[in-house]
Enzyme design. Sequence first.
Site, PDB file in Angstrom:
ATOM      1  N   ASP A  47      -9.426  34.381 -31.820  1.00  0.00           N
ATOM      2  CA  ASP A  47     -10.553  34.165 -30.909  1.00  0.00           C
ATOM      3  C   ASP A  47     -10.692  35.341 -29.948  1.00  0.00           C
ATOM      4  O   ASP A  47      -9.762  35.662 -29.213  1.00  0.00           O
ATOM      5  CB  ASP A  47     -10.310  32.881 -30.096  1.00  0.00           C
ATOM      6  CG  ASP A  47     -11.483  32.561 -29.189  1.00  0.00           C
ATOM      7  OD1 ASP A  47     -12.438  31.935 -29.681  1.00  0.00           O
ATOM      8  OD2 ASP A  47     -11.455  32.944 -28.002  1.00  0.00           O
ATOM      9  N   TYR A  52     -14.396  40.141 -23.422  1.00  0.00           N
ATOM     10  CA  TYR A  52     -12.963  40.428 -23.230  1.00  0.00           C
ATOM     11  C   TYR A  52     -12.676  41.925 -23.335  1.00  0.00           C
ATOM     12  O   TYR A  52     -11.587  42.371 -22.987  1.00  0.00           O
ATOM     13  CB  TYR A  52     -12.095  39.684 -24.260  1.00  0.00           C
ATOM     14  CG  TYR A  52     -12.191  38.174 -24.224  1.00  0.00           C
ATOM     15  CD1 TYR A  52     -12.834  37.509 -23.188  1.00  0.00           C
ATOM     16  CD2 TYR A  52     -11.613  37.394 -25.233  1.00  0.00           C
ATOM     17  CE1 TYR A  52     -12.935  36.124 -23.177  1.00  0.00           C
ATOM     18  CE2 TYR A  52     -11.699  36.009 -25.216  1.00  0.00           C
ATOM     19  CZ  TYR A  52     -12.366  35.389 -24.189  1.00  0.00           C
ATOM     20  OH  TYR A  52     -12.460  34.023 -24.173  1.00  0.00           O
ATOM     21  N   LYS A  81     -17.848  36.101 -29.276  1.00  0.00           N
ATOM     22  CA  LYS A  81     -18.841  35.407 -28.433  1.00  0.00           C
ATOM     23  C   LYS A  81     -19.838  36.395 -27.859  1.00  0.00           C
ATOM     24  O   LYS A  81     -19.457  37.497 -27.443  1.00  0.00           O
ATOM     25  CB  LYS A  81     -18.136  34.682 -27.274  1.00  0.00           C
ATOM     26  CG  LYS A  81     -16.949  33.857 -27.713  1.00  0.00           C
ATOM     27  CD  LYS A  81     -16.271  33.112 -26.569  1.00  0.00           C
ATOM     28  CE  LYS A  81     -14.944  32.532 -27.010  1.00  0.00           C
ATOM     29  NZ  LYS A  81     -13.811  33.422 -26.844  1.00  0.00           N
ATOM     30  N   HIS A 121     -21.326  32.489 -25.070  1.00  0.00           N
ATOM     31  CA  HIS A 121     -20.125  32.314 -24.242  1.00  0.00           C
ATOM     32  C   HIS A 121     -20.307  31.292 -23.109  1.00  0.00           C
ATOM     33  O   HIS A 121     -19.356  30.602 -22.741  1.00  0.00           O
ATOM     34  CB  HIS A 121     -19.730  33.676 -23.660  1.00  0.00           C
ATOM     35  CG  HIS A 121     -18.301  33.805 -23.296  1.00  0.00           C
ATOM     36  ND1 HIS A 121     -17.574  34.943 -23.497  1.00  0.00           N
ATOM     37  CD2 HIS A 121     -17.429  32.935 -22.742  1.00  0.00           C
ATOM     38  CE1 HIS A 121     -16.332  34.768 -23.089  1.00  0.00           C
ATOM     39  NE2 HIS A 121     -16.221  33.554 -22.619  1.00  0.00           N
ATOM     40  N   SER A 151     -20.363  27.688 -26.033  1.00  0.00           N
ATOM     41  CA  SER A 151     -19.137  27.515 -25.265  1.00  0.00           C
ATOM     42  C   SER A 151     -19.527  27.147 -23.845  1.00  0.00           C
ATOM     43  O   SER A 151     -20.497  27.695 -23.305  1.00  0.00           O
ATOM     44  CB  SER A 151     -18.331  28.825 -25.303  1.00  0.00           C
ATOM     45  OG  SER A 151     -17.147  28.679 -24.569  1.00  0.00           O
ATOM     46  N   ASN A 152     -18.792  26.237 -23.286  1.00  0.00           N
ATOM     47  CA  ASN A 152     -19.034  25.785 -21.907  1.00  0.00           C
ATOM     48  C   ASN A 152     -20.397  25.106 -21.746  1.00  0.00           C
ATOM     49  O   ASN A 152     -20.941  25.064 -20.649  1.00  0.00           O
ATOM     50  CB  ASN A 152     -18.916  26.968 -20.925  1.00  0.00           C
ATOM     51  CG  ASN A 152     -17.559  27.620 -20.992  1.00  0.00           C
ATOM     52  OD1 ASN A 152     -16.549  26.992 -20.710  1.00  0.00           O
ATOM     53  ND2 ASN A 152     -17.496  28.883 -21.423  1.00  0.00           N
ATOM     54  N   LEU A 205       0.892  23.444 -17.620  1.00  0.00           N
ATOM     55  CA  LEU A 205       2.239  23.973 -17.427  1.00  0.00           C
ATOM     56  C   LEU A 205       2.245  25.378 -16.848  1.00  0.00           C
ATOM     57  O   LEU A 205       3.233  25.814 -16.295  1.00  0.00           O
ATOM     58  CB  LEU A 205       3.051  23.962 -18.731  1.00  0.00           C
ATOM     59  CG  LEU A 205       2.651  24.823 -19.910  1.00  0.00           C
ATOM     60  CD1 LEU A 205       3.006  26.286 -19.729  1.00  0.00           C
ATOM     61  CD2 LEU A 205       3.381  24.317 -21.150  1.00  0.00           C
ATOM     62  N   LYS A 262      -3.051  31.461 -26.109  1.00  0.00           N
ATOM     63  CA  LYS A 262      -2.843  32.906 -25.957  1.00  0.00           C
ATOM     64  C   LYS A 262      -1.428  33.136 -25.456  1.00  0.00           C
ATOM     65  O   LYS A 262      -0.947  32.421 -24.564  1.00  0.00           O
ATOM     66  CB  LYS A 262      -3.861  33.454 -24.948  1.00  0.00           C
ATOM     67  CG  LYS A 262      -3.572  34.868 -24.456  1.00  0.00           C
ATOM     68  CD  LYS A 262      -2.914  34.867 -23.069  1.00  0.00           C
ATOM     69  CE  LYS A 262      -2.518  36.250 -22.610  1.00  0.00           C
ATOM     70  NZ  LYS A 262      -1.749  36.222 -21.341  1.00  0.00           N
ATOM     71  N   ASN A 272       4.043  28.417 -30.621  1.00  0.00           N
ATOM     72  CA  ASN A 272       2.765  27.755 -30.335  1.00  0.00           C
ATOM     73  C   ASN A 272       1.994  27.325 -31.582  1.00  0.00           C
ATOM     74  O   ASN A 272       1.025  26.575 -31.474  1.00  0.00           O
ATOM     75  CB  ASN A 272       1.865  28.664 -29.471  1.00  0.00           C
ATOM     76  CG  ASN A 272       2.348  28.802 -28.037  1.00  0.00           C
ATOM     77  OD1 ASN A 272       3.228  28.069 -27.596  1.00  0.00           O
ATOM     78  ND2 ASN A 272       1.788  29.749 -27.304  1.00  0.00           N
TER      79      ASN A 272
HETATM   80  N1  LIG Z   1     -14.891  30.222 -23.946  1.00  0.00           N
HETATM   81  C1  LIG Z   1     -14.385  30.429 -22.759  1.00  0.00           C
HETATM   82  O1  LIG Z   1     -15.079  30.447 -21.730  1.00  0.00           O
HETATM   83  C2  LIG Z   1     -12.908  30.633 -22.643  1.00  0.00           C
HETATM   84  C3  LIG Z   1     -12.286  30.566 -21.384  1.00  0.00           C
HETATM   85  C4  LIG Z   1     -10.900  30.753 -21.344  1.00  0.00           C
HETATM   86  C5  LIG Z   1     -10.194  30.959 -22.512  1.00  0.00           C
HETATM   87  N2  LIG Z   1     -10.830  31.039 -23.723  1.00  0.00           N
HETATM   88  C6  LIG Z   1     -10.099  31.328 -24.989  1.00  0.00           C
HETATM   89  O2  LIG Z   1      -9.001  30.421 -25.087  1.00  0.00           O
HETATM   90  C7  LIG Z   1      -7.790  31.142 -25.164  1.00  0.00           C
HETATM   91  C8  LIG Z   1      -6.661  30.343 -24.527  1.00  0.00           C
HETATM   92  O3  LIG Z   1      -6.945  30.048 -23.195  1.00  0.00           O
HETATM   93  P1  LIG Z   1      -6.243  30.779 -21.993  1.00  0.00           P
HETATM   94  O4  LIG Z   1      -5.891  32.164 -22.387  1.00  0.00           O
HETATM   95  O5  LIG Z   1      -7.145  30.556 -20.839  1.00  0.00           O
HETATM   96  O6  LIG Z   1      -4.941  29.938 -21.681  1.00  0.00           O
HETATM   97  P2  LIG Z   1      -3.732  29.273 -22.494  1.00  0.00           P
HETATM   98  O7  LIG Z   1      -3.632  29.776 -23.882  1.00  0.00           O
HETATM   99  O8  LIG Z   1      -3.860  27.814 -22.275  1.00  0.00           O
HETATM  100  O9  LIG Z   1      -2.502  29.800 -21.634  1.00  0.00           O
HETATM  101  C9  LIG Z   1      -2.134  31.126 -21.606  1.00  0.00           C
HETATM  102  C10 LIG Z   1      -1.030  31.288 -20.566  1.00  0.00           C
HETATM  103  O10 LIG Z   1       0.076  30.475 -20.919  1.00  0.00           O
HETATM  104  C11 LIG Z   1       1.230  31.283 -21.139  1.00  0.00           C
HETATM  105  N3  LIG Z   1       1.922  30.747 -22.320  1.00  0.00           N
HETATM  106  C12 LIG Z   1       1.554  30.858 -23.615  1.00  0.00           C
HETATM  107  N4  LIG Z   1       2.400  30.188 -24.409  1.00  0.00           N
HETATM  108  C13 LIG Z   1       3.338  29.650 -23.609  1.00  0.00           C
HETATM  109  C14 LIG Z   1       4.491  28.864 -23.848  1.00  0.00           C
HETATM  110  N5  LIG Z   1       4.820  28.486 -25.084  1.00  0.00           N
HETATM  111  N6  LIG Z   1       5.250  28.495 -22.783  1.00  0.00           N
HETATM  112  C15 LIG Z   1       4.896  28.865 -21.523  1.00  0.00           C
HETATM  113  N7  LIG Z   1       3.811  29.602 -21.228  1.00  0.00           N
HETATM  114  C16 LIG Z   1       3.034  29.995 -22.262  1.00  0.00           C
HETATM  115  C17 LIG Z   1       0.736  32.682 -21.349  1.00  0.00           C
HETATM  116  O11 LIG Z   1       1.666  33.619 -20.866  1.00  0.00           O
HETATM  117  P3  LIG Z   1       2.269  34.785 -21.798  1.00  0.00           P
HETATM  118  O12 LIG Z   1       1.095  35.582 -22.283  1.00  0.00           O
HETATM  119  O13 LIG Z   1       3.139  35.526 -20.842  1.00  0.00           O
HETATM  120  O14 LIG Z   1       3.021  34.094 -22.895  1.00  0.00           O
HETATM  121  C18 LIG Z   1      -0.526  32.702 -20.477  1.00  0.00           C
HETATM  122  O15 LIG Z   1      -0.179  32.937 -19.123  1.00  0.00           O
HETATM  123  C19 LIG Z   1      -8.140  32.458 -24.474  1.00  0.00           C
HETATM  124  O16 LIG Z   1      -7.177  33.463 -24.699  1.00  0.00           O
HETATM  125  C20 LIG Z   1      -9.496  32.733 -25.028  1.00  0.00           C
HETATM  126  O17 LIG Z   1      -9.404  33.233 -26.341  1.00  0.00           O
HETATM  127  C21 LIG Z   1     -12.176  30.864 -23.803  1.00  0.00           C
END
Ligand SMILES: NC(=O)c1ccc[n+]([C@@H]2O[C@H](COP(=O)([O-])OP(=O)(O)OC[C@H]3O[C@@H](n4cnc5c(N)ncnc54)[C@H](OP(=O)(O)O)[C@@H]3O)[C@@H](O)[C@H]2O)c1
Length: 308
Positions: A47, A52, A81, A121, A151-152, A205, A262, A272
Amino acid sequence: MQIPKEYFNLTNDIKIPMVGFGTYLIEDKDVKFLVHQAIISGYRHIDTAEAYGNENGVGLGIKSAMDELGISREEIFVTTKLWPGNEAWGQAPKTFESSIKALQRSLSNLKLDYVDLYLIHAPFPQKQRIEQWKALVELQRQGKVRAIGVSNFNEGHIEEIRSAGLPLPNANQIELHPWSQKPNLVSYLKKNNISIIAYSSLVPLSSWRNVEGQTSGKTDLMKADGADSDSPFKIMATKYGVSEAQVLLRWGIQKGFAVIPKSTTRERIQKNIELFGFEIDDRDMSEIEKMDRGEGVAWKSGDPTKEA
Ligand SMILES: NC(=O)c1ccc[n+]([C@@H]2O[C@H](COP(=O)([O-])OP(=O)(O)OC[C@H]3O[C@@H](n4cnc5c(N)ncnc54)[C@H](OP(=O)(O)O)[C@@H]3O)[C@@H](O)[C@H]2O)c1
């Protein structure tokens, strides 16, 4: 290695792997290695987004992993997106034409002939939303994107598309986790056969958004039990012999969502995707259902003044 072969149908003939690799906040210079790592670890869904600024590195990572594993483009599901533009941030809204061009740019950055899923997006700007959606419909017709979505978007934004007589999105990517369950939107999407992709699954978390400027101001949402030793997710993780992150991601899977965690850490990237060797029981699913705290921490639905 566990390859997440679990898919669901995005359309009658397009399947989306239920676990993808998210790339938000990974810089272009770092993302090649991490996407490569993710695909080697078994991810088959990546994704990214125009906004980005890392599509170039994502494309390089996909190519190098495909070369190393000898797998074809068809085996990897790629989402990007369209950045719609936002007048509230001084950006010109994209028109039909500039939306078509934006996809061309994304494909060129990614070095791909097509993407599997192209999303708008966020649901702004109001005046151009339908024009942008028409552009996605046209790009799908041209075969440059296999599936299209948003999205959103909330129910109202999607009803606008219906009222314009246009095909409904194949998917909506939204913030979903035990603290932001959006039950009404989820049931609306399910009723309308719009697949759900959950983002920020790990909010309960992590503390990475609990930083000034990173959230929509709802830092209080982040402060509660997620990181405490007696957090319900820690207790469940111990019970199932997995990590807290796996519990949160598995919750998404059991709700029928795709999840796109991510990470920049090799071990977490690997863990994960290991979500199919255990199941959260009904009692714990009911407990989690009671934890909803409302809107979430990223976008406020449809509010262009709130940033992701
Ligand atoms: N459409 C939208 O508007 C939108 C908005 C936000 C996100 N997204 C997409 O969704 C993806 C995921 O969302 P996100 O990046 O917001 O957050 P997420 O994947 O929920 O969380 C990422 C955070 O959690 C940490 N992490 C990852 N695996 C872990 C584990 N097993 N244990 C502990 N901590 C862990 C990562 O740190 P480390 O990197 O240090 O492991 C990072 O700080 C994004 O990357 C993006 O592609 C889309």
